[in-house]
Design a protein around this motif. Structure first.
Motif, short mmCIF file in Angstrom:
data_model
loop_
_atom_site.label_atom_id
_atom_site.label_comp_id
_atom_site.label_asym_id
_atom_site.label_seq_id
_atom_site.Cartn_x
_atom_site.Cartn_y
_atom_site.Cartn_z
N LEU A 27 -7.12 -59.90 -83.33
CA LEU A 27 -5.61 -59.72 -83.62
C LEU A 27 -5.08 -58.43 -83.45
O LEU A 27 -4.27 -58.17 -82.76
CB LEU A 27 -5.13 -60.39 -85.07
CG LEU A 27 -5.32 -62.05 -84.99
CD1 LEU A 27 -5.01 -62.55 -86.41
CD2 LEU A 27 -4.67 -62.82 -84.09
N THR A 28 -5.93 -57.46 -84.09
CA THR A 28 -5.32 -56.18 -83.95
C THR A 28 -5.66 -55.60 -82.41
O THR A 28 -4.70 -54.84 -81.82
CB THR A 28 -6.22 -55.32 -84.97
OG1 THR A 28 -5.93 -55.49 -86.35
CG2 THR A 28 -5.77 -53.87 -85.01
N THR A 30 -5.42 -57.12 -79.65
CA THR A 30 -4.84 -57.90 -78.54
C THR A 30 -3.08 -57.88 -79.08
O THR A 30 -2.21 -58.07 -77.77
CB THR A 30 -4.95 -59.56 -78.64
OG1 THR A 30 -4.61 -60.03 -79.90
CG2 THR A 30 -6.48 -59.90 -78.14
N GLN A 31 -2.80 -57.35 -80.15
CA GLN A 31 -1.38 -57.52 -80.32
C GLN A 31 -0.63 -56.45 -79.56
O GLN A 31 0.53 -56.66 -78.92
CB GLN A 31 -1.37 -56.69 -81.85
CG GLN A 31 0.19 -56.77 -82.40
CD GLN A 31 0.29 -56.57 -83.79
OE1 GLN A 31 -0.77 -56.32 -84.58
NE2 GLN A 31 1.57 -56.39 -84.21
N ILE A 34 -0.11 -58.48 -76.26
CA ILE A 34 1.07 -59.53 -76.50
C ILE A 34 2.29 -58.91 -76.54
O ILE A 34 3.23 -59.67 -75.97
CB ILE A 34 0.35 -60.30 -77.65
CG1 ILE A 34 -0.97 -61.18 -77.66
CG2 ILE A 34 1.54 -61.27 -78.35
CD1 ILE A 34 -1.59 -61.59 -78.73
N ARG A 35 2.50 -57.99 -77.21
CA ARG A 35 3.98 -57.43 -77.53
C ARG A 35 4.42 -56.90 -76.12
O ARG A 35 5.52 -57.12 -75.88
CB ARG A 35 3.95 -56.36 -78.69
CG ARG A 35 3.59 -56.95 -79.77
CD ARG A 35 4.17 -55.80 -80.94
NE ARG A 35 3.88 -56.28 -82.06
CZ ARG A 35 4.39 -57.21 -82.92
NH1 ARG A 35 5.64 -57.66 -82.40
NH2 ARG A 35 4.02 -57.21 -83.95
N GLU A 49 10.03 -60.68 -80.14
CA GLU A 49 9.32 -60.61 -81.27
C GLU A 49 8.58 -61.82 -81.77
O GLU A 49 7.65 -62.04 -82.37
CB GLU A 49 10.29 -59.95 -82.19
CG GLU A 49 9.63 -59.57 -83.81
CD GLU A 49 8.48 -58.40 -83.90
OE1 GLU A 49 7.54 -58.54 -84.70
OE2 GLU A 49 8.50 -57.63 -83.06
N ALA A 52 5.81 -63.01 -79.65
CA ALA A 52 4.75 -62.45 -79.91
C ALA A 52 3.94 -63.04 -81.29
O ALA A 52 2.72 -62.99 -81.34
CB ALA A 52 4.85 -61.01 -80.19
N GLN A 53 4.58 -63.07 -82.36
CA GLN A 53 4.35 -63.54 -83.41
C GLN A 53 3.61 -64.88 -83.41
O GLN A 53 2.50 -65.34 -83.91
CB GLN A 53 5.41 -63.71 -84.52
CG GLN A 53 5.81 -62.22 -85.07
CD GLN A 53 4.73 -61.52 -85.80
OE1 GLN A 53 3.90 -61.85 -86.53
NE2 GLN A 53 4.52 -60.32 -85.33
N LEU A 56 0.24 -64.75 -81.49
CA LEU A 56 -0.70 -64.30 -82.57
C LEU A 56 -1.31 -65.17 -83.37
O LEU A 56 -2.23 -65.56 -83.46
CB LEU A 56 -0.37 -63.31 -83.47
CG LEU A 56 -0.11 -61.88 -82.47
CD1 LEU A 56 0.67 -60.57 -83.32
CD2 LEU A 56 -1.48 -61.08 -82.26
N SER A 60 -4.98 -67.15 -83.67
CA SER A 60 -5.69 -67.29 -84.68
C SER A 60 -6.24 -68.71 -84.95
O SER A 60 -7.23 -68.94 -85.36
CB SER A 60 -5.00 -66.71 -86.01
OG SER A 60 -3.85 -67.48 -86.28
#
Length: 174
Positions: A27-28, A30-31, A34-35, A49, A52-53, A56, A60
């Motif tokens: 997740l860290t 790819t963030q 993704i953003r 925003e 993106a959330q 993520l 997961s």
């Protein structure tokens, strides 16, 4: 969108098999991508925003369904794009043709004139709308940060931001 994997095989495979530490690393890693996808795909920074959330969260929950690290980038791009489209429909934003025409008209103006028009558009906003737009688009604050600072709910903040952007479009397009 890059054709290269946005994470390493080892981290991806460990996350796929349920390793919590690997999922946090995935997740860290790819963030940022993704953003970036969300900013490029969504019509507003608030929507980017949210998209993106959502991406993520879906990563997961569904990483086990993705067959290979090389497919991760395209999977994430599709998720973000779909979420951006859903958010646009949900809030009834102007259609693409109207938006494209406005962008073309603004781009045709000389830069000095455009700057004056933008300043006048911002000044025309009521202060409570102007504050939300400035916090979001210039200070790059999150919806939650803005809501907290202004003492509003998340939904009220998003509604103000949406209305402010509508007013800006009307002013600039009118």
């Amino acid at each position: 969108m890059s054709a290269m994997p946005i994470t390493d095989e080892t981290t991806f495979e460990a996350a796929r098999l349920g390793d919590r530490d690997a999922m946090v690393r995935l997740l860290t890693l790819t963030q940022p991508d993704i953003r970036r996808y969300a900013r490029a795909s969504c019509r507003s920074s608030a929507d980017s925003e949210d998209a993106a959330q959502q991406a993520l969260w879906l990563l997961s929950r569904h990483v086990g369904r993705i067959r290979a690290a090389a497919a991760l980038s395209s999977w994430l791009y599709r998720v973000v794009r779909r979420e951006c489209m859903r958010l646009s429909r949900q809030f009834g934003l102007v259609n693409d043709a109207d938006d494209d025409a406005l962008v073309a008209r603004l781009a045709a103006r000389p830069e000095a004139e455009l700057r004056l028009d933008l300043a006048a558009a911002f000044e025309s906003l009521p202060p409570h709308y102007r504050d939300v737009v400035l916090m979001r688009d210039l200070k790059e604050m999150t919806i939650d940060e803005i809501a907290s600072r202004l003492g509003l709910s998340r939904q009220a903040t998003k509604a103000r931001l949406h209305r402010a952007r509508q007013l800006l479009r009307e002013y600039l397009g009118g």
